[in-house]
Scaffold this motif. Structure first.
Motif, PDB file in Angstrom:
ATOM      1  N   UNK A 124      17.657  -6.089  13.658  1.00 41.67           N
ATOM      2  CA  UNK A 124      18.086  -7.490  13.728  1.00 41.67           C
ATOM      3  C   UNK A 124      16.939  -8.436  14.053  1.00 41.67           C
ATOM      4  N   UNK A 125      16.146  -8.069  15.047  1.00 43.89           N
ATOM      5  CA  UNK A 125      14.972  -8.835  15.441  1.00 43.89           C
ATOM      6  C   UNK A 125      13.793  -7.876  15.528  1.00 43.89           C
ATOM      7  N   UNK A 126      12.694  -8.217  14.919  1.00 47.23           N
ATOM      8  CA  UNK A 126      11.506  -7.441  15.151  1.00 47.23           C
ATOM      9  C   UNK A 126      10.938  -6.738  13.939  1.00 47.23           C
ATOM     10  N   UNK A 127      10.041  -5.818  14.235  1.00 45.77           N
ATOM     11  CA  UNK A 127       9.185  -5.194  13.238  1.00 45.77           C
ATOM     12  C   UNK A 127       9.946  -4.531  12.090  1.00 45.77           C
ATOM     13  N   UNK A 128      10.951  -3.666  12.340  1.00 49.25           N
ATOM     14  CA  UNK A 128      11.555  -2.949  11.211  1.00 49.25           C
ATOM     15  C   UNK A 128      12.164  -3.871  10.159  1.00 49.25           C
ATOM     16  N   UNK A 129      12.965  -4.841  10.590  1.00 49.83           N
ATOM     17  CA  UNK A 129      13.594  -5.741   9.629  1.00 49.83           C
ATOM     18  C   UNK A 129      12.601  -6.660   8.951  1.00 49.83           C
ATOM     19  N   UNK A 130      11.678  -7.221   9.721  1.00 46.96           N
ATOM     20  CA  UNK A 130      10.704  -8.160   9.149  1.00 46.96           C
ATOM     21  C   UNK A 130       9.786  -7.461   8.152  1.00 46.96           C
ATOM     22  N   UNK A 131       9.356  -6.245   8.472  1.00 45.08           N
ATOM     23  CA  UNK A 131       8.439  -5.565   7.545  1.00 45.08           C
ATOM     24  C   UNK A 131       9.124  -5.204   6.236  1.00 45.08           C
ATOM     25  N   UNK A 132      10.404  -4.857   6.268  1.00 48.48           N
ATOM     26  CA  UNK A 132      11.085  -4.583   4.999  1.00 48.48           C
ATOM     27  C   UNK A 132      11.185  -5.851   4.152  1.00 48.48           C
ATOM     28  N   UNK A 133      11.386  -6.996   4.806  1.00 50.48           N
ATOM     29  CA  UNK A 133      11.412  -8.258   4.064  1.00 50.48           C
ATOM     30  C   UNK A 133      10.046  -8.558   3.460  1.00 50.48           C
ATOM     31  N   UNK A 134       8.990  -8.329   4.225  1.00 51.93           N
ATOM     32  CA  UNK A 134       7.644  -8.562   3.700  1.00 51.93           C
ATOM     33  C   UNK A 134       7.328  -7.620   2.544  1.00 51.93           C
ATOM     34  N   UNK A 135       7.763  -6.372   2.657  1.00 54.44           N
ATOM     35  CA  UNK A 135       7.533  -5.423   1.567  1.00 54.44           C
ATOM     36  C   UNK A 135       8.284  -5.839   0.312  1.00 54.44           C
ATOM     37  N   UNK A 136       9.485  -6.358   0.479  1.00 54.89           N
ATOM     38  CA  UNK A 136      10.249  -6.862  -0.668  1.00 54.89           C
ATOM     39  C   UNK A 136       9.549  -8.063  -1.285  1.00 54.89           C
ATOM     40  N   UNK A 137       8.993  -8.931  -0.437  1.00 53.13           N
ATOM     41  CA  UNK A 137       8.241 -10.077  -0.952  1.00 53.13           C
ATOM     42  C   UNK A 137       7.009  -9.615  -1.718  1.00 53.13           C
ATOM     43  N   UNK A 138       6.364  -8.563  -1.261  1.00 53.73           N
ATOM     44  CA  UNK A 138       5.215  -8.011  -1.996  1.00 53.73           C
ATOM     45  C   UNK A 138       5.627  -7.580  -3.398  1.00 53.73           C
ATOM     46  N   UNK A 139       6.795  -6.964  -3.517  1.00 52.49           N
ATOM     47  CA  UNK A 139       7.272  -6.538  -4.829  1.00 52.49           C
ATOM     48  C   UNK A 139       7.502  -7.731  -5.743  1.00 52.49           C
ATOM     49  N   UNK A 140       7.908  -8.881  -5.159  1.00 51.49           N
ATOM     50  CA  UNK A 140       8.150 -10.076  -5.967  1.00 51.49           C
ATOM     51  C   UNK A 140       6.863 -10.811  -6.316  1.00 51.49           C
ATOM     52  N   UNK A 141       5.907 -10.833  -5.368  1.00 46.26           N
ATOM     53  CA  UNK A 141       4.699 -11.637  -5.541  1.00 46.26           C
ATOM     54  C   UNK A 141       3.469 -10.833  -5.913  1.00 46.26           C
ATOM     55  N   UNK A 142       3.538  -9.494  -5.725  1.00 46.20           N
ATOM     56  CA  UNK A 142       2.370  -8.626  -5.926  1.00 46.20           C
ATOM     57  C   UNK A 142       1.196  -9.117  -5.090  1.00 46.20           C
ATOM     58  N   UNK A 143       1.482  -9.394  -3.807  1.00 47.65           N
ATOM     59  CA  UNK A 143       0.459  -9.890  -2.886  1.00 47.65           C
ATOM     60  C   UNK A 143       0.110  -8.770  -1.918  1.00 47.65           C
ATOM     61  N   UNK A 144      -1.046  -8.120  -2.054  1.00 52.08           N
ATOM     62  CA  UNK A 144      -1.366  -6.938  -1.246  1.00 52.08           C
ATOM     63  C   UNK A 144      -1.299  -7.173   0.255  1.00 52.08           C
ATOM     64  N   UNK A 145      -1.624  -8.374   0.715  1.00 49.08           N
ATOM     65  CA  UNK A 145      -1.621  -8.632   2.154  1.00 49.08           C
ATOM     66  C   UNK A 145      -0.247  -8.393   2.774  1.00 49.08           C
ATOM     67  N   UNK A 146       0.800  -8.673   2.025  1.00 50.47           N
ATOM     68  CA  UNK A 146       2.147  -8.465   2.538  1.00 50.47           C
ATOM     69  C   UNK A 146       2.425  -6.976   2.721  1.00 50.47           C
TER      70      UNK A 146
END
Length: 408
Positions: free
Chosen positions: A289-311
């Motif tokens: 709900x809050x913190x690393x596990x949920x936020x990192x999955x969102x960032x990884x999904x954003x990487x798939x959309x943007x192809x931005x390695x930093x994410x």
């Protein structure tokens, strides 16, 4: 315990929980009348569990039917809400749960009506957001978050669209994506569009006097980020959506703490100073709900959309840092999805991060139940689903059960 032994134990525990939750009367006896029908606490959640186990456990389809029927009876006059309570809970459970049932199952015929209801709710919430924005008023969690708002509803509408209910789903899905894009791209002065003054935070949240912008997946910007980024590769886009994904992801990168975690909330004062909050943040930093596990999955999904390695790099670095901390030092509570190790486990497997999976899996499998609650979010239903997924006894439909958590 070997991987094979762990998966066998996970399957055994999952089926034990499911068998203990077969009787709808047992579920309702453990809950208040208001909670009995819900996805978060009650029958819509246990129905989902039994539907997901249709291939693994004989009789599960009939059990799911009994729970859906009981949820409908207990729904009564529950007000419109998101996907966890009210009519939306039953609609979401049906749309996701029937993905695990045979094509001839009669519950498939209920999906057009369920989708139509959710689409109307999305349109109403999107209109609410735009009216508030027109008067320069902040948008509360309940309008945009996973639990009650557009993020959760939008994800279920995306699933319904994938299932062929395009006509019913499209208006609500478009409204959700448009409103969340607008929220993300429309700052409030020096503060982002999801910042809320202190008085608009729920009474259970100790918000700073200067208000706060929430980071996490359940109620913060990681939720809209996950939906917008999930919808984009599937071809569901609105004007500004890619920019919104970039904006939300970059904001999360900016406010990452030096120890590779995220504070649950960034205060208005910190936002105005553009400085990291001092000291150790209050609240959870290692749960779904809050913190690393949920936020990192969102960032990884954003990487798939943007192809931005930093994410991708940030997501994996933060989860590796979490793995280096013994599980007993995580701020999780029990073995449930929302606050507990089952949520960490499911996030780690979706990312994937084997190091966190290796820590969270045995903790979840062997954890004694702290409560006897049946719920999807905070009880045994969610734990059983995460364990069944770990064990490999569930099918893999395009929109899996954890899409309700914005993890797929």
């Amino acid at each position: 315990m070997t991987t094979t032994d762990l998966r066998a134990r996970a399957a055994q525990r999952a089926l034990e929980i499911a068998r203990d939750l077969r009787d709808p009367e047992t579920i309702t006896a453990a809950l208040t009348p208001r909670a009995a029908h819900t996805l978060c606490y009650g029958l819509a959640g246990t129905a989902l569990l039994h539907a997901c186990l249709a291939e693994a456990e004989p009789g599960s389809t009939a059990t799911a039917t009994a729970h859906w029927d009981a949820a409908a009876r207990h729904l009564g006059t529950a007000p419109a809400d998101g996907i966890y309570t009210g009519p939306g809970a039953l609609a979401a459970s049906l749309i996701i749960g029937t993905g695990y049932l045979p094509p001839h199952d009669p519950h498939h015929a209920l999906l057009p009506r369920a989708t139509t209801w959710l689409a109307a709710r999305a349109i109403a919430l999107a209109d609410h957001h735009h009216r508030r924005a027109a008067h320069q008023q902040a948008t509360p969690w309940a309008i945009y978050d996973v639990i009650k708002g557009l993020t959760g509803i939008g994800r279920v509408l995306l699933a319904a669209h994938h299932r062929g209910h395009h006509h019913q789903a499209q208006p609500g899905l478009h409204a959700a994506l448009t409103a969340l894009t607008h929220l993300t791209l429309t700052p409030q002065g020096q503060r982002p569009g999801w910042w809320l003054p202190a008085e608009l935070h729920p009474s259970t949240v100790r918000a700073p006097a200067s208000g706060a912008a929430t980071t996490g997946l359940a109620h913060g910007i990681a939720g809209p980020l996950a939906l917008l980024a999930t919808a984009h590769p599937a071809g569901h886009t609105v004007a500004g959506q890619v920019e919104a994904v970039h904006t939300a992801a970059q904001w999360l990168l900016t406010w990452r703490s030096p120890n590779l975690t995220w504070p649950p909330h960034i205060s208005g004062d910190a936002l105005a100073r553009d400085e990291q909050p001092a000291g150790t943040p209050r609240g959870r930093t290692t749960a779904w709900c809050y913190g690393v596990p949920g936020i990192t999955t969102a960032l990884a999904t954003a990487h798939q959309a943007l192809a931005k390695p930093e994410l991708h790099q940030t997501a994996h670095a933060a989860m590796r840092a979490l793995a280096e901390r013994p599980a007993i030092h995580w701020d999780t509570e029990g073995s449930a999805l929302c606050h507990g190790t089952a949520g960490v486990l499911q996030c780690a497997r979706r990312l994937p991060c084997p190091a966190v999976t290796d820590r969270a899996a045995p903790t979840t499998v062997d954890a004694p139940p702290r409560r006897r609650t049946p719920g999807f979010l905070t009880g045994r239903t969610g734990t059983a689903l995460a364990l069944a997924d770990l064990a490999g006894i569930l099918p893999a439909p395009p929109d899996a059960w954890d899409s309700l958590l914005l993890l797929s």
